[in-house]
Motif scaffolding. Structure first.
Motif, PDB file in Angstrom:
ATOM      1  N   ALA A  40      -0.564   5.089  12.795  1.00 38.28           N
ATOM      2  CA  ALA A  40      -1.991   5.408  12.812  1.00 38.28           C
ATOM      3  C   ALA A  40      -2.614   5.073  14.172  1.00 38.28           C
ATOM      4  O   ALA A  40      -3.408   5.843  14.701  1.00 38.28           O
ATOM      5  CB  ALA A  40      -2.708   4.635  11.715  1.00 38.28           C
ATOM      6  N   HIS A  87      -1.310  -4.789   7.793  1.00 41.58           N
ATOM      7  CA  HIS A  87      -2.159  -4.586   8.951  1.00 41.58           C
ATOM      8  C   HIS A  87      -2.715  -5.924   9.412  1.00 41.58           C
ATOM      9  O   HIS A  87      -3.553  -6.513   8.736  1.00 41.58           O
ATOM     10  CB  HIS A  87      -3.278  -3.607   8.545  1.00 41.58           C
ATOM     11  CG  HIS A  87      -4.417  -3.505   9.506  1.00 41.58           C
ATOM     12  ND1 HIS A  87      -4.821  -2.319  10.037  1.00 41.58           N
ATOM     13  CD2 HIS A  87      -5.259  -4.424  10.003  1.00 41.58           C
ATOM     14  CE1 HIS A  87      -5.867  -2.523  10.825  1.00 41.58           C
ATOM     15  NE2 HIS A  87      -6.158  -3.785  10.823  1.00 41.58           N
ATOM     16  N   LEU A 145       0.836  -1.198   0.000  1.00 41.25           N
ATOM     17  CA  LEU A 145       0.000   0.000   0.000  1.00 41.25           C
ATOM     18  C   LEU A 145       0.867   1.242   0.000  1.00 41.25           C
ATOM     19  O   LEU A 145       0.583   2.220  -0.689  1.00 41.25           O
ATOM     20  CB  LEU A 145      -0.910  -0.010   1.235  1.00 41.25           C
ATOM     21  CG  LEU A 145      -1.873   1.166   1.359  1.00 41.25           C
ATOM     22  CD1 LEU A 145      -2.873   1.143   0.232  1.00 41.25           C
ATOM     23  CD2 LEU A 145      -2.587   1.132   2.707  1.00 41.25           C
ATOM     24  N   TYR A 148       0.217   4.782   5.277  1.00 39.10           N
ATOM     25  CA  TYR A 148      -0.546   4.125   6.336  1.00 39.10           C
ATOM     26  C   TYR A 148       0.305   3.063   6.974  1.00 39.10           C
ATOM     27  O   TYR A 148       0.682   2.082   6.336  1.00 39.10           O
ATOM     28  CB  TYR A 148      -1.835   3.501   5.777  1.00 39.10           C
ATOM     29  CG  TYR A 148      -2.627   2.765   6.822  1.00 39.10           C
ATOM     30  CD1 TYR A 148      -2.725   1.387   6.811  1.00 39.10           C
ATOM     31  CD2 TYR A 148      -3.269   3.461   7.840  1.00 39.10           C
ATOM     32  CE1 TYR A 148      -3.436   0.705   7.780  1.00 39.10           C
ATOM     33  CE2 TYR A 148      -3.977   2.788   8.813  1.00 39.10           C
ATOM     34  CZ  TYR A 148      -4.072   1.411   8.776  1.00 39.10           C
ATOM     35  OH  TYR A 148      -4.775   0.753   9.739  1.00 39.10           O
TER      36      TYR A 148
END
Lengths: 158, 343, 378
Positions: free
Chosen positions: C244, C321, C232, C239
């Motif tokens: 985050a 993630h 990403l 991110y």
């Protein structure tokens, strides 16, 4: 979490409350119905959020529903929204159906396939609802609570 | 003893088989050494040891591997095209041996004296392409077919810069003459004769790599592509196609392809030495020894390149050939022709 | 520039037959047991369909049949290359739910272990990515570096690959001066090696030819599929879960989150190399600032009962993630544990990314996404 987003969501959610992020990791929880599910997804995706996860909780025995849990998160500042959608049906229910959001969020494609094969929830309008992780000829739904319980296993004498 | 041997070779009907046997023996030993060298060189580049167990420094490792391959069951998959499948290894194997016979090992030591030696070597190289395609098609296997298609396209394309760069050297040799040791008269050199090419370099004390550096580089790169060596080893790309055109071959048949590949490497490097590095020319040591030393140096560079670079994608390989190598070799040829005509 | 190859350019021709080729599940290149059903026209991929599930081990079902402490060893087997990150991530999730305090020293140790694990995962990816492309030699060098990390972690945890180092409230064993000295020496070594990898590999013209503009994943496509991690960040989105939703002490450390915008294989390559450098920075800061103290709380409950409710906790693994969605019902056996693994979403983007590319690029693109199949299959 913008006011504009909440206003857009307002007519489609039956409940919407803040959640303690520090304790639960979720900023806000919503409940919606299956009919409004697509609209809720559109609202989130339109506001720039991503579709993060789809899961299902087997509550057929306790509450006579299959609960679908969706999380949407923002990539700019963390803002996680948990959305519940319940499918009515008890232990004897034949099938569970829900609308597919794979045309809106392409990441939902595989997540819905997995939910289908693990819980038996059929997603209507899914392009290719096949088994993902289990063999093609599996006819059971493993993550349901009444499948594969240790106490149901036959005792084996070695 | 030598007299009887040469008499034997000249007169009797056994000449052919004995010569053939000697060549086969020499080539087999050569392949054994080359495979051992490949494994050692790759190991040292990769911070490993390579074979050390079998024999001193692992020298007998390849022999052990050959014995293993010979003892394996010859599996013929069902639905293969039997004539093609069985013929392909032999057809890959035969031309390379023939080409070795044409190489000038020293001033007098040439197995087959031929006025058009260069042409013959390239002709034999062309036959190998047929063998590869027969193997790929006859195997009835999609991977093998893909590998064969790529290999054939690659081989035919890279033959062109190979020959064009050799032609540049031929032009230079034709322009030079040289004196034969006895006689003392200037001989008009025949550029296609391999021994003439070496003698021209020897007499003028000038290796052609200095006269034709671009041709040398083009030749080397095309040689890598012709022998399916990395970075041009797409036809055998293990991580994509399992083993390319020889996927379905096992045991002795596989070892024939293997043998053919390594002997092919030897031929292109021997040709490189003849064309650019002075053949058997060199002080002190006897001619054949220099010849082999130089050939093995070229092979060492080929191995070094293989273990350093990743492989080119197929369309990039073809683009490189048709848009870079061929125009460059044509320009080189034209420039050489111009210079030769003017001087 | 798109990946699509004009029909005239492919050897099979524009209106050649479409034939199907099956790659895997046993295959010299595919990372793990992945089966790719490819429809090819000549060398061009018309349609790619990944078939997964060959290493499904029912981790989620196991979680529903074991109590929270019993599930701890499972966590590092989900993604064995980021085993430490997953293991400590699960510990951190339960600690957050139950409100267990973790001592400062344990926090710093966890950060060092996490980042060492991240470096070792990226080094393995580097070696195998080049192996797939045909450059076999860097594989041995990067594994040599990786061995040093495995030895360092073995010294303190007792395991080389699948760690069970975390406990709820801290870590199992304390680190000593030798560990810190070895880690510092390793940092110097890997920084020097990265220079060599850059010269010989990243600047290699053949690698660049095969990776630049190959397998472009646009930002919109990445967001729609839920792609996370280096893939990403190579597509332009900044991110990183460590930034985050800071967890486990990462807010104390100063590091950059590398971002590129091309979205091609070369960008993903550069991002991972940059991440190794960033991890080195974090480890350096952690070693400098590690305080004295205990590594486990003095009094620990025997059973870790999850209060009723739903919880979500995310960590940044080497692949992206990793989220755990835990539903508790008051007992110490969770009612539901969903593992939201990054490779699952990353691989689901592959059919669209592979359509229109060439066969040889398939390997490069799937390799550059860095999928670990057990994480997808759980």
């Amino acid at each position: 979490m913008s006011k504009a987003l909440l206003e857009v969501l307002e007519p489609f959610t039956s409940s919407s409350e803040e959640s303690d992020y520090g304790a639960t990791g979720i900023h806000r929880r919503h409940t919606t119905t299956l009919d409004n599910l697509a609209r809720v997804c559109e609202a989130f995706l339109g506001a720039g959020y991503i579709f993060e996860m789809l899961s299902c909780i087997d509550l057929r025995e306790k509450e006579e529903i299959m609960r679908l849990c969706y999380t949407f998160n923002s990539l700019e500042t963390a803002d996680r929204h948990l959305v519940h959608a319940d499918i009515a049906g008890g232990l004897e229910a034949e099938s569970f159906e829900a609308p597919s959001i794979s045309s809106l969020a392409r990441g939902a494609d595989w997540q819905e396939r997995e939910t289908f094969e693990m819980y038996g929830v059929t997603f209507v309008n899914h392009p290719e609802l096949e088994r993902l992780l289990l063999p093609e000829d599996a006819d059971f739904f493993p993550l349901r609570k009444d499948f594969g319980r240790i106490e149901d296993a036959e005792a084996q004498d070695d | 003893m030598p007299e009887t041997l040469s008499q034997l070779l000249d007169d009797s009907v056994l000449a052919m088989p004995i010569a053939a046997g000697l060549i086969m023996g020499a080539l087999t030993i050569n392949v054994l050494m080359l495979v051992w060298a490949e494994r050692k060189v790759s190991a040292w580049i990769q911070r490993r040891m390579g074979p050390t167990e079998v024999g001193p420094f692992g020298l007998l490792q390849t022999l052990a591997d050959m014995l293993k391959l010979i003892s394996k069951q010859l599996i013929t998959p069902s639905n293969v095209d039997k004539p093609l499948f069985h013929l392909a290894p032999l057809l890959a194997f035969a031309p390379v041996i023939a080409a070795v016979a044409l190489m000038p090992f020293s001033k007098s030591l040439i197995l087959v004296q031929n006025d058009f030696g260069l042409l013959f070597v390239f002709a034999f190289g062309g036959i190998a392409v047929i063998a590869i395609f027969m193997a790929g098609w006859g195997s009835n296997n999609k991977y093998a077919l893909l590998g064969a298609i790529r290999s054939v396209a690659q081989s035919i394309s890279y033959e062109i810069p190979l020959i064009l760069s050799a032609l540049s050297v031929v032009l230079v040799v034709n322009a030079m003459g040289f004196t034969l040791a006895s006689g003392g008269s200037i001989v008009v050199a025949n550029g296609l004769d391999l021994s003439h090419i070496v003698m021209a370099q020897d007499q003028h004390g000038l290796w052609f790599v200095l006269v034709q550096p671009i041709a040398a580089i083009i030749y080397f790169i095309s040689a890598l592509a012709e022998t399916n060596r990395a970075p041009f080893d797409i036809p055998e790309a293990e991580s994509e196609l399992v083993a390319g055109f020889h996927t379905e071959y096992s045991g002795m048949r596989f070892s024939m392809f293997f043998f053919a590949e390594y002997t092919n490497m030897l031929i292109v490097s021997m040709l490189a030495v003849v064309l650019f590095f002075g053949g058997w020319d060199g002080p002190v040591l006897p001619g054949p020894l220099w010849f082999f030393l130089k050939s093995y140096m070229v092979i060492f560079v080929m191995m070094w390149v293989r273990w350093t670079f990743p492989r080119l994608r197929f369309d990039q390989l073809m683009t490189f050939c048709w848009k870079v190598m061929i125009p460059l070799s044509i320009l080189n040829l034209l420039a050489t022709a111009f210079v030769v005509a003017v001087l | 520039m798109t990946n699509a190859v004009p029909p005239e350019a492919t050897p099979g021709g524009g209106d050649g037959e479409v034939y199907s080729l099956n790659m895997g599940p046993q295959h010299p290149s595919m990372h793990g047991v992945l089966r790719l059903l490819l429809d090819l026209k000549g060398e061009e991929v018309v349609k790619a369909k990944p078939v997964v599930g060959y290493s499904h081990r029912a981790h989620e079902k196991m979680a529903e049949n074991r109590n929270t402490l019993q599930f701890l060893p499972n966590t590092s087997r989900i993604d064995y290359l980021s085993g430490m990150i997953y293991n400590l991530g699960y510990c951190q999730a339960i600690e957050k739910i139950l409100g267990i305090e973790v001592s400062e020293r344990a926090v710093y140790i966890r950060v060092i272990a996490n980042e060492l694990n991240r470096i070792s995962s990226h080094l393995l990816w580097f070696g195998t990515f080049l192996l797939d492309l045909g450059g076999i030699t860097p594989f041995l060098y990067s594994f040599d570096d990786r061995e040093e990390i495995l030895d360092i972690l073995d010294q303190v945890t007792g395991s080389r690959l699948t760690y069970c180092y975390g406990r709820f409230g801290g870590v199992t064993m304390d680190v000593d001066e030798d560990f810190l000295a070895r880690t510092t020496a390793f940092l110097a070594r890997i920084r020097e090696r990265l220079g060599m990898y850059d010269d010989l590999v990243a600047k290699n013209v053949i690698l660049r030819e095969r990776c630049i503009n190959v397998g472009v994943i646009s930002t919109e496509m990445a967001k729609s599929y839920g792609v996370t991690g280096p893939s990403l960040r190579a597509s332009g989105v900044v991110y990183d879960v460590r930034r985050a939703e800071p967890y486990g002490g990462y807010e104390k450390f100063d590091f950059d989150v590398p971002v590129l915008h091309e979205g091609d294989t070369m960008a993903r390559f550069h991002i991972r190399i940059s991440e190794i450098e960033e991890s080195c920075k974090i480890i350096e800061q952690a070693i400098k600032g590690i305080p004295e103290g205990a590594i486990l709380p003095k009094k620990m409950p025997k059973r870790f009962k999850i209060p009723e409710g739903e919880y979500y906790f995310a960590v940044e693994s080497a692949r992206g993630h990793f989220g755990m969605y835990i539903v508790g019902d008051g007992t110490d056996v969770p009612a539901k544990l969903k593992l939201r693994t990054p490779s699952f979403s990353n691989l689901s983007a592959m059919p669209e990314a592979l359509a229109g590319t060439m066969l040889a690029d398939t390997i490069a693109i799937v390799g550059s996404i860095d999928v670990v199949m057990p994480e997808i299959d759980r």
